[in-house]
Design an enzyme around this catalytic site. Sequence first.
Site, short mmCIF file in Angstrom:
data_model
loop_
_atom_site.label_atom_id
_atom_site.label_comp_id
_atom_site.label_asym_id
_atom_site.label_seq_id
_atom_site.Cartn_x
_atom_site.Cartn_y
_atom_site.Cartn_z
N LEU A 1 -26.80 -25.51 12.40
CA LEU A 1 -26.30 -26.17 13.60
C LEU A 1 -26.29 -25.25 14.80
O LEU A 1 -26.42 -25.70 15.94
CB LEU A 1 -24.88 -26.71 13.35
CG LEU A 1 -24.74 -27.78 12.27
CD1 LEU A 1 -23.28 -28.12 12.06
CD2 LEU A 1 -25.53 -29.02 12.64
N ALA B 1 -25.28 -20.81 16.21
CA ALA B 1 -24.75 -19.48 15.92
C ALA B 1 -23.84 -19.04 17.04
O ALA B 1 -24.02 -19.44 18.20
CB ALA B 1 -25.89 -18.47 15.73
N GLY B 2 -22.86 -18.23 16.69
CA GLY B 2 -21.94 -17.69 17.67
C GLY B 2 -21.74 -16.21 17.46
O GLY B 2 -22.52 -15.56 16.76
N GLY B 3 -20.66 -15.69 18.04
CA GLY B 3 -20.42 -14.25 17.94
C GLY B 3 -20.06 -13.81 16.55
O GLY B 3 -20.25 -12.64 16.20
N VAL C 1 -23.51 -21.35 11.88
CA VAL C 1 -22.86 -22.57 11.40
C VAL C 1 -23.93 -23.48 10.80
O VAL C 1 -24.96 -23.73 11.42
CB VAL C 1 -22.12 -23.29 12.54
CG1 VAL C 1 -21.40 -24.51 12.01
CG2 VAL C 1 -21.13 -22.34 13.21
N ASP D 1 -10.11 -17.72 21.56
CA ASP D 1 -11.48 -17.94 22.04
C ASP D 1 -11.70 -19.39 22.44
O ASP D 1 -12.78 -19.95 22.22
CB ASP D 1 -12.49 -17.52 20.96
CG ASP D 1 -13.91 -17.37 21.52
OD1 ASP D 1 -14.04 -17.07 22.72
OD2 ASP D 1 -14.87 -17.53 20.74
#
Length: 408
Positions: free
Chosen positions: A18, A20-22, A26, A134
């Site tokens: 789905l 990506a983040g820090g 996902v 966050d």
Amino acid sequence: MGVPTAGRLGPYRLLSRLGAGGFGEVHLALDPEGRTVAVKVLHPHVAADEVALARLAREVDTMRRVRGPHVAEVLDAELTGARPYIVTRYVQGRSLAALVATGDPLRGEELTRLVRGLAEALAAIHAAGIVHRDLKPANVILADGEPHVIDFGIAYALDSASVTASGAVLGTPGYLAPEVLEGRDAGPPADVFSFAATVAYAATGRPPYGTGPAPAVAYRVVHHGPDLTDAPAWLAPLLEQCMSTDPAVRPPAAELCERVGAAVPPPGPVAAPVRRPAVDRGEEPPTEHMRPDRRAPGPAETYARHRERVHRRWVVATGVVAGLTAAAVRDYLPELSVLVLAAYGTGVLIDAGFALAARARGRITFDVAGGLGAAGLYALLVAVFSPFTLLLAAGTVLVVLMMILLAG
């Protein structure tokens, strides 16, 4: 330690990536019962920090007890294997960041539902003793107009030296509170600041502290006030207070709920409460300048509106098809022409009868107007167009409808 786009991770079957983040990637996945969930697989540099993982493991037990209609609750976690991951409820929708970036700012009921939903989510998270740390437009998912907060508690739990050094917890300066940017202790008031910055973005369509290099935006957060131009008059004073550089000035999340007419969750990580009007709680209702544009509709009201839209589309669409079909076959099959109009008229009359029993005057009026409109359309088409032209038009409509049904 990379994660394939399809495969298994523990008891979960990964379907697709789905984003990506820090902190990790996902994935959309299925749990053992076949239900869709979101699996966040931590990045290698995060998984290698034993101190951060130990702290996250302690926080997960509390995070799993947070419940509410506006939070994507934590369902499961595995933090001891080669690929640590966290499982949350999957919310199918678009992020607030993407929605506003590709469209217009939220107004009216849409903005009211966002403000109330975020206030409720923040109150539920804080009631469990968790700090999000966050909260930003990218961490707010809108589904059917309702906001859902994701990734709560992860940034706070992973705030260790090695993880921070990688840049994962730096976040987006325009939504981080001044005390976070200055390295001071950050508690629930930091989330209130982020709440206001996120709402300001949704209400104005732009970041409240502008754009540019991260250090420049961070400097404006610490030394300048937010740009709340174009924010609604009922909302701007609250946002200004929430975005004060002094954490003590910002109202707690429970007070936010009171001031915007949202539900106030009781102390402790329990299920979300039922909303009651302020007057039922023996309190003064919100003042005029703090009252949202309209009350956010409940599930029953939303369903009723949806049924009304479907009904009106049915009356209009079937009326157009009936009028066009009857006009097209008038010269070739006059009996069929009469039958089509009679069938449509009968259907409208039956529906109007149900509306009469339910005392739905608006529905009766729309049914009568639909019947007259179909008859008027029939007469107009017969007077203006030739039978062959009408036959071609009817055939085209029929083909389009068949294609729509097949595509559905």
